[in-house]
Scaffold this motif. Structure first.
Motif, PDB file in Angstrom:
ATOM      1  N   MET A  60       0.863  -1.085  -0.022  1.00 30.55           N
ATOM      2  CA  MET A  60       0.136  -0.007   0.074  1.00 30.55           C
ATOM      3  C   MET A  60       0.671   1.327   0.017  1.00 30.55           C
ATOM      4  O   MET A  60       0.357   2.344  -0.539  1.00 30.55           O
ATOM      5  N   ASP A  61       1.980   1.260   0.710  1.00 28.86           N
ATOM      6  CA  ASP A  61       2.808   2.461   0.883  1.00 28.86           C
ATOM      7  C   ASP A  61       3.763   2.532  -0.259  1.00 28.86           C
ATOM      8  O   ASP A  61       4.670   3.435  -0.275  1.00 28.86           O
TER       9      ASP A  61
ATOM     10  N   SER B   1      -3.946  -4.797   6.508  1.00 25.97           N
ATOM     11  CA  SER B   1      -3.583  -3.583   6.891  1.00 25.97           C
ATOM     12  C   SER B   1      -2.666  -3.565   8.287  1.00 25.97           C
ATOM     13  O   SER B   1      -3.020  -4.654   9.199  1.00 25.97           O
ATOM     14  N   SER B   2      -1.862  -2.976   8.397  1.00 31.15           N
ATOM     15  CA  SER B   2      -0.734  -2.817   9.565  1.00 31.15           C
ATOM     16  C   SER B   2      -1.154  -1.907  10.706  1.00 31.15           C
ATOM     17  O   SER B   2      -1.329  -0.526  10.367  1.00 31.15           O
ATOM     18  N   THR B   3      -1.399  -2.083  12.001  1.00 31.88           N
ATOM     19  CA  THR B   3      -1.852  -1.050  12.764  1.00 31.88           C
ATOM     20  C   THR B   3      -0.509  -0.320  13.639  1.00 31.88           C
ATOM     21  O   THR B   3       0.424  -1.032  12.993  1.00 31.88           O
TER      22      THR B   3
ATOM     23  N   LEU C 292      -8.621  -6.950   6.278  1.00 29.40           N
ATOM     24  CA  LEU C 292      -9.699  -6.101   6.091  1.00 29.40           C
ATOM     25  C   LEU C 292     -10.855  -6.986   5.337  1.00 29.40           C
ATOM     26  O   LEU C 292     -12.029  -7.088   5.760  1.00 29.40           O
TER      27      LEU C 292
ATOM     28  N   VAL D  45      -6.662   0.591   0.884  1.00 29.74           N
ATOM     29  CA  VAL D  45      -6.926   0.975   2.512  1.00 29.74           C
ATOM     30  C   VAL D  45      -6.355   2.386   2.509  1.00 29.74           C
ATOM     31  O   VAL D  45      -6.141   2.892   3.618  1.00 29.74           O
TER      32      VAL D  45
ATOM     33  N   ALA E 168      -1.522   4.207   3.833  1.00 26.82           N
ATOM     34  CA  ALA E 168      -1.452   3.139   5.139  1.00 26.82           C
ATOM     35  C   ALA E 168      -0.358   2.276   4.822  1.00 26.82           C
ATOM     36  O   ALA E 168       0.105   2.014   3.799  1.00 26.82           O
TER      37      ALA E 168
ATOM     38  N   GLY F  94       0.202  -1.542   4.478  1.00 28.24           N
ATOM     39  CA  GLY F  94      -0.514  -2.896   4.517  1.00 28.24           C
ATOM     40  C   GLY F  94      -0.006  -3.329   3.098  1.00 28.24           C
ATOM     41  O   GLY F  94       0.803  -2.726   2.414  1.00 28.24           O
TER      42      GLY F  94
ATOM     43  N   VAL G  39     -14.673  -1.221   4.093  1.00 27.66           N
ATOM     44  CA  VAL G  39     -13.815  -0.621   5.214  1.00 27.66           C
ATOM     45  C   VAL G  39     -14.788   0.027   6.322  1.00 27.66           C
ATOM     46  O   VAL G  39     -14.656  -0.152   7.454  1.00 27.66           O
TER      47      VAL G  39
END
Length: 223
Positions: free
Chosen positions: A45-46, A64-66, A74, A88, A92, A94, A137
């Motif tokens: 994602m990033d 997704s990573s918190t 998800l 996401v 984010a 992920g 989401v």
């Protein structure tokens, strides 16, 4: 390798884009076929976005990573879903990971955007995909804020189950660790929740499948 559109794949493109066979072939022309083995990271994602994928066969999972390092599942993507838009959010942490062997039609982003300018069907498919991502989401956020941990486990079982309206079947049987991750809870909570359903005769679990004997009773417990 270019994407061969015939039989099921042609019908899939017609369904995704809502267009004729001839237009489907025109939309498929700039794509090349890509395959992903299970557990392959299809997209970070990033990271940079270089292509958009149309899933032809198989399934993938959006993770997704918190902030504290936990990985949250998800939702899943299956045949007909588009990958590489805004699963996401651009900022984010992920990834999208292939769950099974997955085949996809891969487009350079520029090529796909030009198709969207040429074919209204592609623009509409983009809009539907983005709306579906938002709904998925949002549903996760609402479940996290309004349901108990046990209620989230039951809601996930209800979502995974498919059947005739009264009963449902999840095949293969869900792995408790994965079920807990989907429900944003612990494995112990998921195990206790499923065991409680078994004791009440609401579900029957074997090594191959989990059968929901009464979807109505299961849904009554989603609180």
């Amino acid at each position: 390798m270019s994407v061969e559109l015939d039989g099921d794949r042609l019908e899939l493109f017609r369904s995704v884009f809502g267009c004729s066979a001839d237009v489907s072939r025109s939309i498929a022309a700039p794509a090349r076929e890509r395959s992903f083995a299970p557990r392959t990271i299809m997209l970070r994602m990033d990271g940079p976005r270089r292509e958009i994928l149309v899933v032809l066969m198989g399934s993938a999972r959006v993770l997704s990573s918190t902030a504290d390092g936990r990985v949250v599942q998800l939702y899943d993507l299956t045949a007909g879903d588009l990958v590489g838009l805004a699963e996401v959010g651009d900022d984010a942490a992920g990834e999208v990971v292939a769950v099974s062997q997955l085949d996809a039609a891969a487009y350079a982003i520029g090529d796909f955007m030009r198709l969207a300018e040429t074919h209204a069907a592609v623009g509409l498919a983009l809009s539907r995909t983005l709306l579906r991502h938002l709904q998925r989401v949002t549903a996760r956020m609402l479940a996290r804020s309004t349901l108990s941990a046990t209620g989230r486990v039951y809601a996930e079982l209800d979502r995974l189950g498919s059947g005739d309206g009264a009963r449902g079947t999840i095949r293969p049987a869900p792995v408790l660790t994965a079920l807990a991750e989907r429900a944003l809870t612990t494995r112990e909570t998921a195990s206790r929740a499923v065991a409680a359903l078994e004791r009440r005769g609401i579900v029957r679990r074997t090594s191959e499948e989990l059968v929901i004997l009464s979807l109505r009773q299961l849904r009554d417990l989603i609180v």
